[in-house]
Design a protein around this motif. Sequence first.
Motif, short mmCIF file in Angstrom:
data_model
loop_
_atom_site.label_atom_id
_atom_site.label_comp_id
_atom_site.label_asym_id
_atom_site.label_seq_id
_atom_site.Cartn_x
_atom_site.Cartn_y
_atom_site.Cartn_z
N THR A 121 14.66 21.79 22.63
CA THR A 121 15.69 21.22 21.76
C THR A 121 16.46 20.09 22.43
O THR A 121 17.28 19.45 21.78
CB THR A 121 16.69 22.32 21.34
OG1 THR A 121 17.42 22.77 22.50
CG2 THR A 121 15.97 23.49 20.71
N TYR A 122 16.23 19.85 23.72
CA TYR A 122 16.99 18.83 24.44
C TYR A 122 16.37 17.45 24.24
O TYR A 122 15.15 17.30 24.25
CB TYR A 122 17.03 19.16 25.93
CG TYR A 122 18.10 20.16 26.29
CD1 TYR A 122 19.29 19.74 26.86
CD2 TYR A 122 17.92 21.51 26.04
CE1 TYR A 122 20.28 20.65 27.19
CE2 TYR A 122 18.89 22.43 26.36
CZ TYR A 122 20.09 22.00 26.93
OH TYR A 122 21.05 22.90 27.23
N ASP A 123 17.23 16.44 24.06
CA ASP A 123 16.74 15.07 23.93
C ASP A 123 16.94 14.31 25.24
O ASP A 123 17.22 13.11 25.24
CB ASP A 123 17.44 14.35 22.77
CG ASP A 123 18.94 14.31 22.93
OD1 ASP A 123 19.46 14.92 23.89
OD2 ASP A 123 19.61 13.66 22.10
N GLU A 124 16.85 15.03 26.36
CA GLU A 124 16.97 14.42 27.67
C GLU A 124 15.70 14.74 28.47
O GLU A 124 14.92 15.64 28.13
CB GLU A 124 18.20 14.95 28.41
CG GLU A 124 19.51 14.56 27.73
CD GLU A 124 20.71 15.13 28.46
OE1 GLU A 124 20.51 15.82 29.48
OE2 GLU A 124 21.85 14.88 28.01
N ASP A 125 15.50 14.00 29.54
CA ASP A 125 14.31 14.17 30.38
C ASP A 125 14.50 15.35 31.32
O ASP A 125 15.19 15.26 32.34
CB ASP A 125 14.07 12.87 31.17
CG ASP A 125 12.89 12.99 32.10
OD1 ASP A 125 12.03 13.87 31.85
OD2 ASP A 125 12.81 12.22 33.08
N ILE A 126 13.90 16.49 31.00
CA ILE A 126 13.99 17.70 31.80
C ILE A 126 12.58 18.17 32.14
O ILE A 126 11.72 18.27 31.27
CB ILE A 126 14.74 18.82 31.06
CG1 ILE A 126 16.15 18.35 30.67
CG2 ILE A 126 14.82 20.08 31.93
CD1 ILE A 126 16.92 19.36 29.85
N ILE A 127 12.35 18.48 33.42
CA ILE A 127 11.04 18.92 33.91
C ILE A 127 11.22 20.16 34.77
O ILE A 127 12.14 20.22 35.60
CB ILE A 127 10.34 17.81 34.71
CG1 ILE A 127 10.05 16.59 33.82
CG2 ILE A 127 9.05 18.32 35.35
CD1 ILE A 127 9.46 15.41 34.58
N VAL A 177 8.21 20.81 30.11
CA VAL A 177 8.75 19.46 29.91
C VAL A 177 9.52 19.44 28.60
O VAL A 177 9.24 20.24 27.70
CB VAL A 177 7.64 18.40 29.88
CG1 VAL A 177 6.98 18.25 31.23
CG2 VAL A 177 6.63 18.71 28.79
N SER A 178 10.45 18.56 28.51
CA SER A 178 11.19 18.36 27.26
C SER A 178 10.51 17.25 26.46
O SER A 178 9.69 16.51 26.99
CB SER A 178 12.65 18.00 27.54
OG SER A 178 12.73 16.75 28.19
N PRO A 179 10.85 17.14 25.17
CA PRO A 179 10.21 16.09 24.35
C PRO A 179 10.41 14.68 24.87
O PRO A 179 9.64 13.78 24.53
CB PRO A 179 10.88 16.28 22.97
CG PRO A 179 11.30 17.71 22.95
CD PRO A 179 11.70 18.04 24.35
N CYS A 180 11.43 14.46 25.69
CA CYS A 180 11.70 13.11 26.21
C CYS A 180 11.12 12.89 27.61
O CYS A 180 11.26 11.80 28.16
CB CYS A 180 13.20 12.85 26.25
SG CYS A 180 13.95 12.72 24.61
N SER A 181 10.54 13.94 28.18
CA SER A 181 10.04 13.81 29.54
C SER A 181 8.96 12.73 29.64
O SER A 181 8.12 12.60 28.76
CB SER A 181 9.45 15.15 30.01
OG SER A 181 10.46 16.11 30.13
N VAL A 183 14.12 22.78 38.64
CA VAL A 183 14.45 22.12 37.38
C VAL A 183 15.05 20.75 37.71
O VAL A 183 16.01 20.66 38.48
CB VAL A 183 15.46 22.94 36.55
CG1 VAL A 183 15.82 22.19 35.27
CG2 VAL A 183 14.89 24.31 36.22
N SER A 184 14.47 19.72 37.14
CA SER A 184 15.00 18.38 37.39
C SER A 184 15.31 17.68 36.07
O SER A 184 14.65 17.92 35.06
CB SER A 184 14.00 17.54 38.19
OG SER A 184 12.79 17.36 37.47
N TYR A 185 16.33 16.84 36.09
CA TYR A 185 16.66 16.04 34.91
C TYR A 185 17.09 14.66 35.39
O TYR A 185 17.64 14.51 36.48
CB TYR A 185 17.75 16.70 34.06
CG TYR A 185 19.02 17.05 34.80
CD1 TYR A 185 20.09 16.16 34.86
CD2 TYR A 185 19.15 18.28 35.44
CE1 TYR A 185 21.26 16.48 35.53
CE2 TYR A 185 20.31 18.61 36.11
CZ TYR A 185 21.36 17.71 36.16
OH TYR A 185 22.51 18.03 36.83
N SER A 186 16.81 13.68 34.58
CA SER A 186 17.05 12.30 35.02
C SER A 186 17.78 11.50 33.95
O SER A 186 17.75 11.83 32.77
CB SER A 186 15.72 11.61 35.35
OG SER A 186 14.90 11.53 34.19
#
Length: 442
Positions: free
Chosen positions: A17-23, A34-38, A108-111
């Motif tokens: 559900t996140y619109d951010e880059d999460i891996i 991965v998230s949809p924006c990854s 868990v990483s996010y950018s």
Amino acid sequence: MNTLFLLPNTDEEIIDTYDEDIIVTTREGRIIKVSPCSGEPYGVTPEELLGKSIYDLEAAGIFSPAITPLVLEQKKKVVLRQDTPSGRKVLITGIPLFNDKGDVEFVVSYSYDMSQLMVMKEYLENLESEMSKVKGELAHLRSQQLHIEGCVMESPSSSRALQTAAKMAQLDVPVVIQGEPGTGKTALAKFIHSQSSRRDAAFIEVHCSAIPESIFEISFGGLDGEGYMSLAAGGTLVLNEIDQLSAASQAALFKILQQPHTARVIAISTTSIEEAVTDGRFREDLFYLLHLASIELKPLRGRPDDLDQAISRFLAELNTNYCQQKTLTDDLYFHFLQLSWKGNFRELRNVLERSFIESESSLITLDDLPIAYQPDSDERIGFELNGQTLPHILESVEKKVLLNAQKRYRTTTEMANILGISQPSVVRKLKKYANTTGGKMT
């Protein structure tokens, strides 16, 4: 320590559900979530990342550098900058997730795109700068206590006038101040001078209408160059009653101001110079020369907040000057609020001081007023404060004033002329108070 459950084969997870880059990667460096924006910052799709090794991706120049190895090594949150294949700069944060043995099980990483962060940073810096500027202006106005030399400036219109004056003081441009006699025009001119870089130079005020046409030009230039312009050099020259100048004097003044000089000019008028230009009573070229900034001071009768404060302040000054402790009765205070005060601050101070001197007790009453200011017996308001707020008090006074005016004058037009408001306002207010009393005001 609780066992961590992170299932790679789960069909639905919050991460989706996140619109951010999460891996999410395993300790072996395998990407399992991965998230949809990854991948968007790196020019790849989420599907192209899922299941891949971050070490292979690093070798291919996708992740430069990869953050998972650093988190595994340091066993704590790591923040670093990555360069993407497209040349974009990304700020990436890696967080370790531990198993029950205390080992890092997942990372868990996010950018965030650093260009977006820079835009946010610039916006916050601009916002902080604006806030500092506003705070500085408010502090400056508070330091002036919103009143100057016997003139109270606390009503909305007065505060705006004072704020404009403070701004004009720093710009060093010609200013026109308009308002009825006694509204504080000269005091405001002195305020502008005192807040400007010219504060240590001369402040010269000239009553233009008192200078004969025959010597007008000489008065400013001087026979030996010692006229008003020379006296005000480097300082401020106030041209009072400029709206009363004859056509010949206006022509002479325009010629004088066209010549090189170092004085800042502040023109003071009791009437609208714009209307005088329209009516042909004031030179258009002189108007444009003087009218770079304009400040209008409303009459005291249109500034109830200022009137209320001025009464209190003038009374305190009188008590100090005469070593007394006198107060006003409530009905006298209310009567002061409803008077028209055509002479504004000067008239208010004069009437209050005359009443102060006339009073033989610590209470100043309606009977201590000069005869011309005393109300008829049927016009006495008879209110007491009783903890009422100022808006409620003023509304009560307004209602009483309208009632008295309705008894005296035949038409709402006559009432409007006397009260200094528009005829539609009179009609609207009469209707308002008729509704509050349950019938027509008679």
